[in-house]
Design a protein around this motif. Sequence first.
Motif, PDB file in Angstrom:
ATOM      1  N   PRO A 699       0.842  -1.205   0.000  1.00  0.00           N
ATOM      2  CA  PRO A 699       0.000   0.000   0.000  1.00  0.00           C
ATOM      3  C   PRO A 699       0.877   1.254   0.000  1.00  0.00           C
ATOM      4  N   ASP A 700       0.372   2.317  -0.593  1.00  0.00           N
ATOM      5  CA  ASP A 700       1.145   3.554  -0.612  1.00  0.00           C
ATOM      6  C   ASP A 700       0.930   4.332   0.683  1.00  0.00           C
ATOM      7  N   GLY A 727       3.118 -10.477  11.692  1.00  0.00           N
ATOM      8  CA  GLY A 727       4.534 -10.653  11.428  1.00  0.00           C
ATOM      9  C   GLY A 727       4.826 -10.720   9.943  1.00  0.00           C
ATOM     10  N   LEU A 728       6.077 -10.456   9.578  1.00  0.00           N
ATOM     11  CA  LEU A 728       6.468 -10.330   8.175  1.00  0.00           C
ATOM     12  C   LEU A 728       7.269 -11.530   7.678  1.00  0.00           C
ATOM     13  N   LYS A 729       7.145 -12.632   8.368  1.00  0.00           N
ATOM     14  CA  LYS A 729       7.917 -13.835   8.060  1.00  0.00           C
ATOM     15  C   LYS A 729       7.732 -14.322   6.629  1.00  0.00           C
ATOM     16  N   THR A 730       6.508 -14.237   6.112  1.00  0.00           N
ATOM     17  CA  THR A 730       6.203 -14.835   4.804  1.00  0.00           C
ATOM     18  C   THR A 730       6.412 -13.888   3.633  1.00  0.00           C
ATOM     19  N   ARG A 731       6.831 -12.666   3.892  1.00  0.00           N
ATOM     20  CA  ARG A 731       6.971 -11.666   2.833  1.00  0.00           C
ATOM     21  C   ARG A 731       8.391 -11.645   2.270  1.00  0.00           C
ATOM     22  N   ASP A 732       8.534 -11.114   1.056  1.00  0.00           N
ATOM     23  CA  ASP A 732       9.848 -10.943   0.446  1.00  0.00           C
ATOM     24  C   ASP A 732      10.524  -9.697   1.026  1.00  0.00           C
ATOM     25  N   VAL A 733      11.842  -9.656   0.919  1.00  0.00           N
ATOM     26  CA  VAL A 733      12.606  -8.554   1.514  1.00  0.00           C
ATOM     27  C   VAL A 733      12.268  -7.201   0.887  1.00  0.00           C
ATOM     28  N   PRO A 734      12.284  -7.071  -0.452  1.00  0.00           N
ATOM     29  CA  PRO A 734      12.032  -5.739  -1.029  1.00  0.00           C
ATOM     30  C   PRO A 734      10.666  -5.170  -0.660  1.00  0.00           C
ATOM     31  N   GLU A 735       9.635  -5.989  -0.723  1.00  0.00           N
ATOM     32  CA  GLU A 735       8.296  -5.482  -0.420  1.00  0.00           C
ATOM     33  C   GLU A 735       8.173  -5.136   1.061  1.00  0.00           C
ATOM     34  N   THR A 736       8.869  -5.897   1.934  1.00  0.00           N
ATOM     35  CA  THR A 736       8.842  -5.602   3.364  1.00  0.00           C
ATOM     36  C   THR A 736       9.446  -4.233   3.643  1.00  0.00           C
ATOM     37  N   ILE A 737      10.598  -3.974   3.064  1.00  0.00           N
ATOM     38  CA  ILE A 737      11.268  -2.692   3.293  1.00  0.00           C
ATOM     39  C   ILE A 737      10.439  -1.544   2.728  1.00  0.00           C
ATOM     40  N   GLU A 738       9.916  -1.721   1.517  1.00  0.00           N
ATOM     41  CA  GLU A 738       9.116  -0.664   0.902  1.00  0.00           C
ATOM     42  C   GLU A 738       7.869  -0.365   1.724  1.00  0.00           C
ATOM     43  N   ALA A 739       7.198  -1.413   2.174  1.00  0.00           N
ATOM     44  CA  ALA A 739       5.972  -1.219   2.949  1.00  0.00           C
ATOM     45  C   ALA A 739       6.265  -0.534   4.277  1.00  0.00           C
ATOM     46  N   LEU A 740       7.334  -0.941   4.958  1.00  0.00           N
ATOM     47  CA  LEU A 740       7.663  -0.320   6.242  1.00  0.00           C
ATOM     48  C   LEU A 740       8.079   1.136   6.067  1.00  0.00           C
ATOM     49  N   LYS A 741       8.776   1.445   4.988  1.00  0.00           N
ATOM     50  CA  LYS A 741       9.117   2.845   4.717  1.00  0.00           C
ATOM     51  C   LYS A 741       7.844   3.678   4.542  1.00  0.00           C
ATOM     52  N   ASN A 742       6.897   3.135   3.787  1.00  0.00           N
ATOM     53  CA  ASN A 742       5.624   3.844   3.600  1.00  0.00           C
ATOM     54  C   ASN A 742       4.891   4.016   4.924  1.00  0.00           C
ATOM     55  N   MET A 743       4.959   2.977   5.764  1.00  0.00           N
ATOM     56  CA  MET A 743       4.271   3.029   7.053  1.00  0.00           C
ATOM     57  C   MET A 743       4.858   4.131   7.944  1.00  0.00           C
ATOM     58  N   VAL A 744       6.189   4.210   7.990  1.00  0.00           N
ATOM     59  CA  VAL A 744       6.840   5.235   8.808  1.00  0.00           C
ATOM     60  C   VAL A 744       6.532   6.629   8.267  1.00  0.00           C
TER      61      VAL A 744
END
Length: 758
Positions: A699-700, A727-744
């Motif tokens: 999500p943006d 938890g983010l166990k099942t997600r890929d690394v790039p999408e995890t980082i991108e999503a958390l950046k958007n969240m912050v």
Amino acid sequence: MTTWTSSNLGYPRLGEKREWKKALESYWKGKLDKGSFQQQIRELRLDFLKKQQERGVDSIPVGDFSLYDHVLDTSVMFGLVPERFDASEGYSSLSTYFAVARGTKASPASEMTKWFNTNYHYIVPELQNAKPRLVDNYPLKAYQEAASELGIEGRPYLIGPYTFLKLSKGYEDHQFEQLFNDLLPLYEKVLRQLQDAGAKSVQIDEPAFVQSFPETDIPLIRKAYELFNREVPELDLFVQTYFDSVSHYKDIISLPIAGLGLDFVHGKEGNWANIQNHGFPAGKVLGAGVIDGRNIWKADVKATVAFAKDIQAETGSEHVEIQPSCSLLHTPVTTRHETQLDPLLLDALSFADQKLEEIDLVTRTLNGEDTAGEIEENTAQLARVKNAPWRQETAGNATGDIPSSRPLSFEERSPLQQEKFQLPKLPTTTIGSFPQTREVRVERRRMRKGEISAEEYETYIQNKMQEWVDIQEEIGLDVLVHGEFERTDMVEFFGEKLGGFAFTSNGWVQSYGSRCVKPPVIYGNVEFKEPMTVKETKYAQTLTEKPMKGMLTGPVTILNWSFERNDIPKKEVAFQIARALNDEVLALENEGIEMIQVDEPAIREGLPLKRAEWDEYLEWTVHAFRLSTSSVKDTTQIHTHMCYSEFQDMIESIRALDADVISIETSRSHGELIETFETAVYDKGIGLGVYDIHSPRVPDVEEMTQMIDRALRVLPSSLFWVNPDCGLKTRDVPETIEALKNMVRAAEEVRKNLEQHA
């Protein structure tokens, strides 16, 4: 003379070595083309039917197999695909089907929640602006395939109309009757096509009949089954209920159906009382669910045969079907690959294939076959287990010496914690785990095989923690986690370190979609042996000045997500686990970890299906959580997390947990849960998940900002946390980082807006 036959209610989809999961994930990743995928799935589906046939099942369900979820199958069959999805390839196409289940870049997935009181998740049907129509008759296709390919006269499977509608969302109470009436002609059409194809009987699952439901719904239910009986008179309708005893029993047994299945394991007391008080109609087949379809302990065949005879004598039924208490979807496939377990414990276990063999043995015995040798062997195995050392009482399981409440109230300790941690408004964090990549899993396997030393593996895990602490610092999260790279599963990890647990090699069950879990087996008394999480968490804290959360799984979740022993009450097992976790919480605190998350995602799913039994359950589950967490200092902040569920009915119990912060998995049903807080005040720290980690879409910032703003309309910003919904166990690394950046970024934007309007 009584006719005794056998039936099954459903079979696991995974395959003995998770072949189903592997095919799905290969297809999703583009490694398997559509034709090859469908061929592999077809072979698995037919193999599962053959296995049931080989084990002597007289009535085999067909159509219970699914590519993702049987409730989603029903939705798609009736064209109930939400408007936000592109269905240009057809409502029943693979692309549309998986879009609803998993989401797309443009559209979030449909909500997912627990199937009654199990750990299986179903995709919630969305009925806003619904115009149901029969798109594809799945049960008919399954019936024809079984007949043509294997010569099996299967019993087509359907979720009943009442249960399907009760499981759906997107309508007001006053719309229920109209929607129910809209569905009935479609069900009739499905049944008519089955009758025309030569089907003799059909299994209609109505587990909602065991819940507390209003008597005013009875006329609607009767209307449905009278319609089916009138329009498809040559098709025998077998209604199956499970997970508890039938509510409004007199009304349900009077329906014009050929047979009714009753759960005599998890609904034994209530269903036995029902038949004693009200009998059972002459001429109807009684489905006796006497083999436990949800746990993995071997049945006492001698006692089961005697009980089946008692049921028949009490009801006078001329035809009784011996069956599992529910679908075997909730059990692993087979014990035959379990070569690492203690032989005595292995003798005590029964997975899906073995349960079918138990059903066959009970049925053959009731039909007068000479099975004395088989029953004698079963009796001897059970006696050895009962007398095993690990089934005997041990000292140290009492909890009377552990506090069950904190000395200061939340209002008193919250300022102390804020002074200690100095967190900004709307603090950001995650739920605990970071991506378990293939590399992580490979290194764990290498360590377990002895290909690398324990020291080398520990260094690898420390490097992963360093990597992800750096990532979290760079993203700007306020409270960090160590990532749980050393953990296979949030329950298995703890079970491996506690006394009283055992672990299977292939005891997998489906949780949601292709996500499988391998529940531990609680076979004896649960005991704390040594610190379980301190080393990793303490090391991670040395890498940052920010707070590092200790991460534990709560006692009720460990219990509900395990196959628990069945010789003592569940709450006693929960209290044993709570005592052990209390020791771990104090061990973390003693090492300077003073923000500790004790996750309880499974409390809600374990609620009894009858409201009259809720208070007792919630009382002991809340007590177990508080036993785990109440011994800490006032400045130690206790967090917890809960997964997809409807929390509206238990908000008081959530408050009673007395956690300083609770995060709730809500992104797929964000608005509905927020409505709860419009009428029920929640006065402790809370984070409502701002994005769905079960979907690969990111999500943006604007979407997450809207999520936060919506929550802050009813929740004070001083208590609100910003986090993903799980938890983010099942997600890929790039999408995890991108999503958390958007969240912050979203949290920062909302903070600025709050400051401007202060």
